[in-house]
Scaffold this motif. Structure first.
Motif, short mmCIF file in Angstrom:
data_model
loop_
_atom_site.label_atom_id
_atom_site.label_comp_id
_atom_site.label_asym_id
_atom_site.label_seq_id
_atom_site.Cartn_x
_atom_site.Cartn_y
_atom_site.Cartn_z
N ALA A 161 0.84 -1.21 0.00
CA ALA A 161 0.00 0.00 0.00
C ALA A 161 0.86 1.25 0.00
CB ALA A 161 -0.92 -0.01 1.22
N GLU A 162 1.99 1.22 0.74
CA GLU A 162 2.84 2.41 0.87
C GLU A 162 3.57 2.75 -0.43
OE1 GLU A 162 2.59 -0.01 2.91
OE2 GLU A 162 2.42 0.67 4.98
N ILE A 163 3.82 1.77 -1.28
CA ILE A 163 4.66 2.06 -2.45
C ILE A 163 3.88 2.05 -3.77
CG2 ILE A 163 6.71 1.11 -1.32
CD1 ILE A 163 6.41 -1.30 -3.22
N THR A 164 2.58 1.81 -3.72
CA THR A 164 1.81 1.77 -4.97
C THR A 164 1.87 3.10 -5.70
OG1 THR A 164 0.31 0.08 -4.10
CG2 THR A 164 -0.47 1.40 -5.97
N ALA A 165 1.72 4.20 -4.99
CA ALA A 165 1.75 5.52 -5.64
C ALA A 165 3.12 5.78 -6.27
CB ALA A 165 1.41 6.61 -4.62
N GLU A 166 4.18 5.42 -5.54
CA GLU A 166 5.54 5.63 -6.08
C GLU A 166 5.76 4.79 -7.34
OE1 GLU A 166 10.25 5.14 -4.78
OE2 GLU A 166 8.64 4.67 -3.36
N LEU A 167 5.30 3.55 -7.30
CA LEU A 167 5.45 2.69 -8.47
C LEU A 167 4.65 3.22 -9.66
CD1 LEU A 167 5.41 -0.89 -6.92
CD2 LEU A 167 7.21 0.08 -8.35
N THR A 168 3.48 3.75 -9.39
CA THR A 168 2.66 4.32 -10.48
C THR A 168 3.41 5.46 -11.16
OG1 THR A 168 0.63 3.73 -9.31
CG2 THR A 168 0.46 5.40 -11.03
#
Length: 987
Positions: A161-168
């Protein structure tokens, strides 16, 4: 003192930042830091800082000023291979970054964060040196891979959940990186968003297909499959980059026995010493044991296994380290034209190629430590195993090599070898023990003796008796007085059993200057017909005096070759040996001329039928296969002819020049033409000297050494004018004119090419006249004058059509396709390009096929057919990469980038291809493609609104275009002016 390069260049001394003032000083420091603790040649530094305007004095001034800013001036030392900046690993942030990543091994997020925390911007930011482009790209690529590793580690810790935005965001900025797509899909899937994960996959598949013409890779497809099936997704390591993985370990001989202790010592050595030297007397089995061990451990070296016979002991000259390095670099996919000419730079390029790889290097039959040292990798992940009759004490003392001494076989192992070879025919203990001792417990001698017994059953006692005759044995096998000849008696025992004709053919191996030979060459040496020669060869193969390869070629172990050479000197008169060599040279010169006529029919003379048996060579394929197989022998034969038969040296240099040139065999061409030049001057042959100078000029032209090439061409031209050799004068004028076109001297180029064409016509060689006409058309086309190119190319095509010369017809039709493209007659351009494609495929010139596909792609681009253009570019790129031709790769990548830009592809895609082109062109030193890449990168930055970076790239393109007098100069100059007019501050 510490140094930072992962951002703006900085130095730290005593906790304070030390400013490095001056653009030149910063550039010099950056170049030295990029190769910290390795020598960088003065030539490389001068070229990087000033280009052709550099001088030794200017470099010394900058070095002196840089030393004044260091905490210890001795950090920057000068040696025979150049300048070296000594930097402990912890004192350079790039080294710390890579060390932390190696320690993390993709699994420790805290160490990866520490490594990424060292970054402050773009590597070497603010330093504009083309030579650093590859290093900047390498570091940036590793940083991005580290970011991927960090995201994967976080996913394994359940932090999806914490890294989904960064990966996007990362996927948006790098849509072509499949591993990022995999990680984002996994994060979404773990968060319960299966549909979104599948949407990411479909989007990725479309981007890869549209922009690169590729399907998703196996990792991306596997993640999609697991998500669809509701199975857990395994987060593996990133797939290794696609690159050449050589597998050169020779065949593991059957029947190997014993050596358990020595094999165990090699096993124990791994991880303790990066170099092992296996030493022992001749024929003791060093090569066989090393190859057996290499096959056992090759899976531990996934990045490749290299092998070379250094020919340290044998009748031939030892292989030079430069030639060995050239073979290694080609094995790793380095293009022949990109291999450095200077030995030190070649060795450095090899160390760079294997850096970070796990490679096994087998250096067989070394003569000395000096022969081995340039071939040693610098990477700790590599392992080198050297075999030699010499103890190589220098490698042990200086390089810390681990020595494994191979003594004669134990009696038990020797008996096992005989039992394995003879089975039930192995005689009683007494006779076997005597045979083992007579053979000095040497594996090679035992195998030869066993084969004699197999050919003559129940004859072991007779063989033992023969070996007991000290007069016949030449040397006591167990005396140790002359280890280099300790198996002569065994060879003699086999040789004495031959018929007189077979014995003479065996001795002829000692006359041949090469290595592996075919039956035709041996027939020429012996002066026998082909059927007789093959029958005698069968006899020698059965006696284990000659080995036959799968290609129906024949070769000898170095001891046998030495023995054959000694026998022919002792048995055959000098006149007989010279006659045999002359017959061989006649065969080589005649057959090479017939073969080369398929490639360039007007380049060589061809008179009468062969005097000795020769291959028919009725097809182009057969001719080229023969030239490829005999290339090394032809060079050595030319060298061997020089002392007594110099006309063959110069004759072969002339015949082979075209073949070596188009094959980019630059090392072989330099070696042959260098010897031909030396021979011609020694014997006062001015015509041959002029030919050698001309072809040496072509070698320099291919290596982009334009000043040297011009000097050779000018000297050649002067000699041909002096001797009245008008045909050779016309040929040299053609090459000199083409060179002038490359360096921007168009008036000189046009004058030389017109004179060359006219001279060929006057001499009655119209077919040869088409070559300078074609070059003239290409010159005008390159200068943006298609209207002036058209008549020359039409005339060239008419000549080749009239005289049925397909290679010339191809070159002129290829040029005409470019003319009609640039004049907007696209239908005609397509017709001529398709004709050129048909012609080149019939000729089997794959590298030239790349150029035709590329030109077809540019025509479709002008027509707005972006999909067809992109497909043709991808076809061209695949062939260029298959042949490791860096020049062609750079050309096609730039064209592909321009195609994507015209089609409105994302800026990241266009930038990716231009950067790849720039890296390839920089490695090779191809200025035009470097300028093209910079011009394209400037366009990308302008589209993104970054006008400062756009102007920087355009300015670099303009500088190079101006130096080359390229037609693009005005276009780029106008872009810079327009950008500055629209900029608020006028910059």
């Amino acid at each position: 003192m510490r140094f930072d390069v992962l951002g703006p260049l900085r130095m730290h001394r005593g906790g304070e930042v030390v400013t490095v003032s001056g653009t030149l000083r910063r550039s010099l420091l950056a170049m030295l830091l990029a190769r910290a603790n390795e020598p960088v040649s003065a030539d490389v530094l001068r070229e990087a800082l000033w280009g052709e305007r550099g001088s030794a004095q200017r470099l010394q001034v900058q070095v002196h000023r840089l030393r004044a800013t260091l905490d210890d001036p001795d950090r920057l030392s000068f040696g025979p291979n150049g300048y070296c900046l000594h930097v402990p690993p912890d004192d350079l942030d790039a080294h710390r970054f890579e060390a932390l990543l190696d320690q993390a091994d993709g699994a420790d997020p805290e160490l990866i964060r520490q490594a990424l925390g060292l970054w402050r911007g773009t590597p070497y930011q603010g330093v504009n040196v083309l030579e650093l482009v590859g290093e900047v790209h390498r570091l940036s690529e590793r940083r991005l891979a580290a970011v991927e590793d960090l995201c994967a580690a976080e996913l394994r810790r359940g932090r999806h959940a914490e890294i989904t935005a960064e990966l996007t965001d990362l996927v948006h900025r790098h849509p072509l990186r499949e591993r990022l797509q995999c990680l984002l899909m996994t994060a979404l899937y773990l968060g319960g968003r299966q549909a979104d994960a599948i949407t990411v996959y479909h989007r990725a598949r479309k981007v890869l297909a549209d922009e690169l013409g590729l399907d998703p890779g196996p990792e991306l497809r596997a993640v999609e499959s697991r998500i669809l099936q509701g199975e857990p997704v395994e987060l593996g390591a990133p797939p290794p980059p696609s690159r050449c993985v050589p597998a050169q370990i020779p065949h593991d001989a059957a029947g190997f026995v014993g050596r358990a202790a020595e094999l165990a010592r090699l096993d124990e050595m791994q991880g303790k010493a990066p170099i092992a030297v296996v030493v022992g007397t001749a024929g003791v089995g060093k090569t066989a044991m090393t190859i057996r061990w290499a096959h056992r451990v090759k899976d531990r070296f996934p990045d490749g296994q290299l092998y070379v016979d250094l020919r340290g002991y044998g009748p031939d000259q030892p292989l030079s380290p430069e030639d060995a390095l050239a073979g290694f670099l080609r094995a790793f996919g380095v293009d022949g034209a990109a291999i450095p000419q200077e030995p030190a730079e070649r060795a450095a390029r090899f160390r760079s190629e294997v850096d970070g790889r796990r490679v096994l290097v087998l250096l067989d039959n070394a003569r000395s430590a000096a022969q081995v040292r340039p071939l040693l990798p610098g990477s700790s992940g590599c392992l080198v195993v050297v075999t030699s009759r010499d103890s190589l004490a220098g490698l042990v003392v200086r390089e810390g090599a681990h020595r494994v001494r191979l003594d004669r076989m134990t009696v038990g192992d020797a008996r096992l070898l005989l039992t394995e070879r003879l089975g039930g025919r192995c005689a009683g203990e007494s006779e076997a023990a005597q045979l083992i001792e007579r053979c000095a417990r040497l594996p090679l001698a035992l195998r030869i003796a066993a084969e004699r017994i197999r050919e003559h059953p129940h004859n072991m006692a007779a063989l033992v008796a023969e070996l007991a005759d000290e007069q016949a044995r030449l040397d006591l096998l167990d005396s140790g007085d002359d280890p280099d000849t300790s198996v002569r008696a065994v060879f003699y025992a086999s040789y004495r059993g031959l018929s007189p004709d077979a014995a003479r053919l065996f001795r002829m191996f000692g006359v041949h200057p090469g290595c592996d030979v075919d039956a035709y060459s041996l027939a020429a040496l012996a002066g026998t017909d082909l059927r007789t020669t093959r029958r005698l060869l069968d006899t020698l193969v059965r006696a284990n005096l000659v080995d036959e390869t799968t290609e129906q070629r024949y070769l000898q172990h170095d001891l046998l070759a030495t023995y054959a050479a000694e026998l022919t000197r002792a048995t055959d008169t000098p006149a007989e040996r010279t006659s045999a060599l002359r017959r061989l040279l006649d065969h080589y010169l005649h057959t090479a001329a017939r073969a080369v006529r398929f490639i360039a029919p007007t380049e060589v003379d061809h008179t009468g039928p062969p005097a000795t048996p020769a291959p028919e060579l009725q097809t182009y394929d057969a001719a080229v296969r023969w030239l490829d197989a005999e290339r090394a022998n032809l060079i050595r034969a030319a060298e061997a002819a020089a002392p007594e038969l110099p006309a063959y040296t110069t004759g072969l240099s002339r015949v082979l020049s075209w073949y070596l040139d188009i094959g980019l065999y630059l090392d072989e061409a330099q070696r042959l033409q260098g010897k031909a030049l030396e021979t011609a001057r020694e014997h006062g042959d001015l015509v041959a000297e002029g030919i050698a100078l001309r072809t040496l000029g072509l070698v320099r032209l291919c290596a982009h050494r334009y000043d040297d090439a011009e000097r050779y061409f000018e000297e050649s031209l002067a000699l041909h004018e002096k001797t009245g050799a008008q045909v050779f004068r016309a040929t040299t004028l053609h090459h000199l004119g083409a060179l002038c076109g490359f360096v921007g001297r168009e008036e000189d180029g046009i004058r030389h090419l017109l004179r060359s064409s006219a001279l060929f016509q006057e001499l009655g060689h119209p077919v040869m006249a088409q070559r300078p006409l074609t070059a003239l058309g290409q010159l005008h086309l390159r200068l943006g004058r298609p209207d002036r190119a058209l008549p020359h190319l039409r005339q060239a095509f008419a000549i080749t059509d009239e005289h049925d010369y397909p290679p010339g017809r191809f070159l002129s039709s290829y040029g005409l396709a470019g003319v009609y493209r640039d004049t907007g007659r696209y239908s005609d351009a397509l017709d001529w390009a398709h004709l050129a494609l048909d012609l080149v495929r019939g000729l089997r010139f794959p590298k030239l096929e790349v150029l035709v596909l590329y030109r077809l792609g540019t025509i479709h681009l002008r027509l707005g057919n972006h999909e067809q253009s992109r497909g043709l570019h991808h076809q061209a790129l695949a062939i260029a990469r298959n042949f490791s031709d860096t020049q062609l790769v750079a050309t096609v990548l730039n064209g592909l980038a321009e195609t994507h830009a015209a089609a409105g592809a994302p800026a990241e895609v266009v930038r990716h291809h231009h950067l790849a082109a720039l890296a390839a062109a920089s490695d090779l030193g191809a200025p035009y493609e470097q300028a093209r890449a910079h011009a394209g990168l400037g366009d990308v930055h302008q589209r993104q609104g970054d006008h400062d970076k756009a102007v920087q790239h355009w300015q670099r393109a303009l500088t190079t275009y101006r130096a080359l007098r390229a037609p693009k100069t005005a276009e780029v100059r106008e872009k810079i002016a327009g950008c500055r007019r629209s900029s608020p501050n006028g910059k």
